[in-house]
Scaffold this active site. Structure first.
Site, PDB file in Angstrom:
ATOM      1  N   GLY A 251       0.880  -1.083   0.060  1.00  0.00           N
ATOM      2  CA  GLY A 251      -0.076  -0.008   0.053  1.00  0.00           C
ATOM      3  C   GLY A 251       0.879   1.391  -0.025  1.00  0.00           C
ATOM      4  O   GLY A 251       2.126   1.064   0.640  1.00  0.00           O
ATOM      5  N   ASP A 252       0.399   2.386  -0.695  1.00  0.00           N
ATOM      6  CA  ASP A 252       1.243   3.540  -0.805  1.00  0.00           C
ATOM      7  C   ASP A 252       2.074   3.824   0.321  1.00  0.00           C
ATOM      8  O   ASP A 252       3.204   4.076   0.412  1.00  0.00           O
ATOM      9  CB  ASP A 252       0.774   4.578  -1.632  1.00  0.00           C
ATOM     10  CG  ASP A 252      -0.314   5.305  -0.515  1.00  0.00           C
ATOM     11  OD1 ASP A 252      -0.805   4.695   0.243  1.00  0.00           O
ATOM     12  OD2 ASP A 252      -0.484   6.672  -0.973  1.00  0.00           O
ATOM     13  N   THR A 253       1.383   4.180   1.465  1.00  0.00           N
ATOM     14  CA  THR A 253       2.165   4.698   2.854  1.00  0.00           C
ATOM     15  C   THR A 253       2.908   3.426   3.413  1.00  0.00           C
ATOM     16  O   THR A 253       3.823   3.706   4.175  1.00  0.00           O
ATOM     17  CB  THR A 253       1.020   5.202   3.780  1.00  0.00           C
ATOM     18  OG1 THR A 253      -0.090   4.098   3.744  1.00  0.00           O
ATOM     19  CG2 THR A 253       0.515   6.391   3.107  1.00  0.00           C
TER      20      THR A 253
ATOM     21  N   TRP B   4     -10.297  -4.381  -4.703  1.00  0.00           N
ATOM     22  CA  TRP B   4     -11.317  -4.989  -3.779  1.00  0.00           C
ATOM     23  C   TRP B   4     -11.166  -4.338  -2.472  1.00  0.00           C
ATOM     24  O   TRP B   4     -10.413  -5.042  -1.766  1.00  0.00           O
ATOM     25  CB  TRP B   4     -11.429  -6.436  -3.729  1.00  0.00           C
ATOM     26  CG  TRP B   4     -11.611  -7.038  -5.275  1.00  0.00           C
ATOM     27  CD1 TRP B   4     -12.811  -7.608  -5.789  1.00  0.00           C
ATOM     28  CD2 TRP B   4     -10.438  -7.477  -5.866  1.00  0.00           C
ATOM     29  NE1 TRP B   4     -12.558  -8.087  -6.981  1.00  0.00           N
ATOM     30  CE2 TRP B   4     -10.993  -8.068  -7.149  1.00  0.00           C
ATOM     31  CE3 TRP B   4      -9.051  -7.599  -5.846  1.00  0.00           C
ATOM     32  CZ2 TRP B   4     -10.474  -8.641  -8.140  1.00  0.00           C
ATOM     33  CZ3 TRP B   4      -8.529  -7.900  -6.960  1.00  0.00           C
ATOM     34  CH2 TRP B   4      -9.041  -8.500  -8.195  1.00  0.00           C
TER      35      TRP B   4
ATOM     36  N   GLY C 104       8.519  10.689 -12.744  1.00  0.00           N
ATOM     37  CA  GLY C 104       9.043   9.505 -13.323  1.00  0.00           C
ATOM     38  C   GLY C 104      10.371   9.683 -13.343  1.00  0.00           C
ATOM     39  O   GLY C 104      11.216   9.895 -12.629  1.00  0.00           O
TER      40      GLY C 104
ATOM     41  N   ASP D  87       6.688   5.667  -4.241  1.00  0.00           N
ATOM     42  CA  ASP D  87       6.607   5.617  -2.745  1.00  0.00           C
ATOM     43  C   ASP D  87       7.988   5.178  -2.076  1.00  0.00           C
ATOM     44  O   ASP D  87       8.372   5.923  -0.990  1.00  0.00           O
ATOM     45  CB  ASP D  87       5.628   4.320  -2.489  1.00  0.00           C
ATOM     46  CG  ASP D  87       4.268   4.385  -3.105  1.00  0.00           C
ATOM     47  OD1 ASP D  87       3.792   5.580  -2.910  1.00  0.00           O
ATOM     48  OD2 ASP D  87       3.690   3.383  -3.395  1.00  0.00           O
TER      49      ASP D  87
ATOM     50  N   TYR E  54      -2.944  11.311  -6.212  1.00  0.00           N
ATOM     51  CA  TYR E  54      -4.100  11.369  -6.639  1.00  0.00           C
ATOM     52  C   TYR E  54      -4.722  10.434  -7.345  1.00  0.00           C
ATOM     53  O   TYR E  54      -3.978   9.882  -8.418  1.00  0.00           O
ATOM     54  CB  TYR E  54      -4.414  12.916  -7.635  1.00  0.00           C
ATOM     55  CG  TYR E  54      -5.824  13.093  -8.232  1.00  0.00           C
ATOM     56  CD1 TYR E  54      -7.116  12.951  -7.111  1.00  0.00           C
ATOM     57  CD2 TYR E  54      -6.001  13.343  -9.227  1.00  0.00           C
ATOM     58  CE1 TYR E  54      -8.161  13.007  -7.931  1.00  0.00           C
ATOM     59  CE2 TYR E  54      -7.255  13.465  -9.787  1.00  0.00           C
ATOM     60  CZ  TYR E  54      -8.176  13.418  -9.088  1.00  0.00           C
ATOM     61  OH  TYR E  54      -9.581  13.313  -9.591  1.00  0.00           O
TER      62      TYR E  54
ATOM     63  N   ASN F 139       4.498   1.328   1.482  1.00  0.00           N
ATOM     64  CA  ASN F 139       5.724   1.266   0.935  1.00  0.00           C
ATOM     65  C   ASN F 139       6.803   2.132   0.981  1.00  0.00           C
ATOM     66  O   ASN F 139       8.028   1.840   1.323  1.00  0.00           O
ATOM     67  CB  ASN F 139       5.394   1.364  -0.553  1.00  0.00           C
ATOM     68  CG  ASN F 139       4.415   0.378  -1.240  1.00  0.00           C
ATOM     69  OD1 ASN F 139       4.196  -0.752  -0.706  1.00  0.00           O
ATOM     70  ND2 ASN F 139       3.538   0.868  -2.207  1.00  0.00           N
TER      71      ASN F 139
END
Length: 307
Positions: free
Chosen positions: A30-32, A102, A227, A258, A166, A34
Site C-alpha cells: 500500500g502506498d504509505t 477490492w 517519473g 513511494d 491523486y 511502501n
C-alpha cells in the site's frame, strides 16, 4: 523535532502479484506502507509505526505479524471485529503495471474511528507521513479528525510529510479531492507530489507550475516527482532540478514513487540536505524497479541508498 520515531498513516492491503507463469504471489503493500518500509530499512534504530485499522480475520493477523517480524509496530491502531483488509492484484505489461482493487469495506477506512487511539499513535514522533489515498478512503468527518490529529502532532514537534497521490477512482469528485488536499497541505512541512497526478487534478502546465502552486499554499519544502525525468526540489526559497537515475531494463515499477519518498525522507531524517536527499530517493527508486513487488528487500534498499 521530538525524540520519537516515524509514523505512516494509511491502508495496508493484500497484494497479489503475478509470478510470470500464471501463478500468484501474496504479500502486503500500500502506498504509505511502501514508503514506511523504505524509511524503516534506511534509518537504523528509529522506531517505525504503521497506523491504520485492522480486522480480526486471519489476513489481518498475518499483516500484524508481518509488521512485527520486520520491526514495524502498529501503535494504538484499532482492531475491529468482523473487518478485513482490502485486496489488489497487479498485472504487468512488460514492466508497466495496472491494478485491480477490492477495498470498499476495508478495515482501514475506520483508522480515525477512535480519536484518542489515533492521537496516542501520533504522539512523540519525529516524522508523520500520510497521503491522498489515506484521505480518499475516509469519510469527510474522519478526514477532518485525521488532519486535526496530525496538526496536533506537528505542534508537538513532528515533521509532517504529505504525498497527494491523486487517484480519481477513489474520489466522488475532483472538487472533493482538492478540498481535502488543501487541508492536508496546511499541516504539511514537506510535500511530495507527482507531476502527472497534479496535472490531472489541477491542470498544471509543467512541474514548475505545480511547485509554484504548492509554494503559494505555504509548504516550505517541496519535491515534484516526474517519473524518469528530473525531480524539482524547493527548500529555503531555492528551486533546483535533481536528475533521476536511469534504469535500462526495469523489472516492475510498482512502488517506485513511494520508495523515492522513503529514500528522500530517510535522508532528511538523517540530516542530509534536500538536494542530496532527492539524489538518494532516486537511487532507492531505481533499486526498487529492478525487483518484483512493492516491498524490496531491506538490503536492496540500503545498497541503493548508500551507493
Amino acid at each position: 523535532m521530538s525524540n520519537g520515531g516515524m509514523v505512516s498513516v494509511g491502508e495496508c492491503m493484500i497484494e497479489l502479484s503475478g509470478d510470470g507463469s500464471g501463478g500468484w504471489r501474496m504479500g502486503f503493500a500500500g502506498d504509505t506502507l511502501n514508503t514506511l518500509w523504505a524509511l524503516h530499512a534506511l534509518t537504523g534504530d528509529l522506531p517505525a509505526t504503521y497506523v491504520s485499522a485492522f480486522g480480526d480475520d486471519p489476513f489481518s493477523r498475518d499483516q500484524i505479524a508481518f509488521f512485527a517480524d520486520n520491526g514495524i509496530g502498529i501503535g494504538s491502531s484499532p482492531k475491529i471485529a468482523g473487518a478485513r483488509p482490502g485486496l489488489y492484484a497487479i498485472t504487468l505489461d512488460g514492466h508497466e503495471r495496472s491494478f485491480t482493487y477490492w477495498r470498499n469495506d476495508a478495515a482501514a477506512r475506520r483508522l480515525a474511528s477512535d480519536p484518542a487511539a489515533l492521537a496516542n499513535s501520533l504522539e512523540n514522533q519525529k516524522l508523520v507521513y500520510f497521503s491522498g489515498i489515506t484521505l480518499a478512503i475516509l469519510e469527510p468527518a474522519a478526514r477532518t479528525a485525521l488532519i486535526e490529529a496530525i496538526a496536533t502532532a506537528r505542534r508537538a514537534g513532528a515533521l509532517v510529510a504529505f504525498d497527494p497521490n491523486y487517484r480519481p477512482r477513489l474520489w466522488a469528485s475532483a472538487a472533493d479531492a482538492k478540498e481535502a488536499f488543501d487541508a492536508a497541505l496546511q499541516v504539511a512541512d514537506i510535500a511530495l507530489p507527482t507531476f502527472p497526478d497534479e496535472q490531472m487534478l489541477h491542470g498544471d502546465a509543467d512541474p514548475a507550475a505545480t511547485m509554484a502552486r504548492l509554494k503559494a499554499a505555504g509548504v516550505g519544502e517541496i519535491v515534484v516527482k516526474d517519473g524518469e525525468k528530473p525531480a524539482l526540489v524547493m527548500s529555503n526559497g531555492q528551486t533546483r532540478e535533481v536528475p533521476a537515475v536511469f534504469v535500462a531494463k526495469p523489472v516492475d515499477t510498482t512502488g517506485a514513487g513511494d520508495s523515492f519518498n522513503g529514500g528522500y525522507l530517510a535522508a532528511r531524517v538523517l540530516g542530509f540536505a534536500p538536494d542530496e536527499a532527492a539524489k538518494r530517493g532516486h537511487k532507492v527508486a531505481a533499486g526498487v524497479v529492478q525487483v518484483r513487488g512493492a516491498l524490496a528487500p531491506f538490503e536492496t534498499l540500503r545498497k541503493a541508498f548508500e551507493n
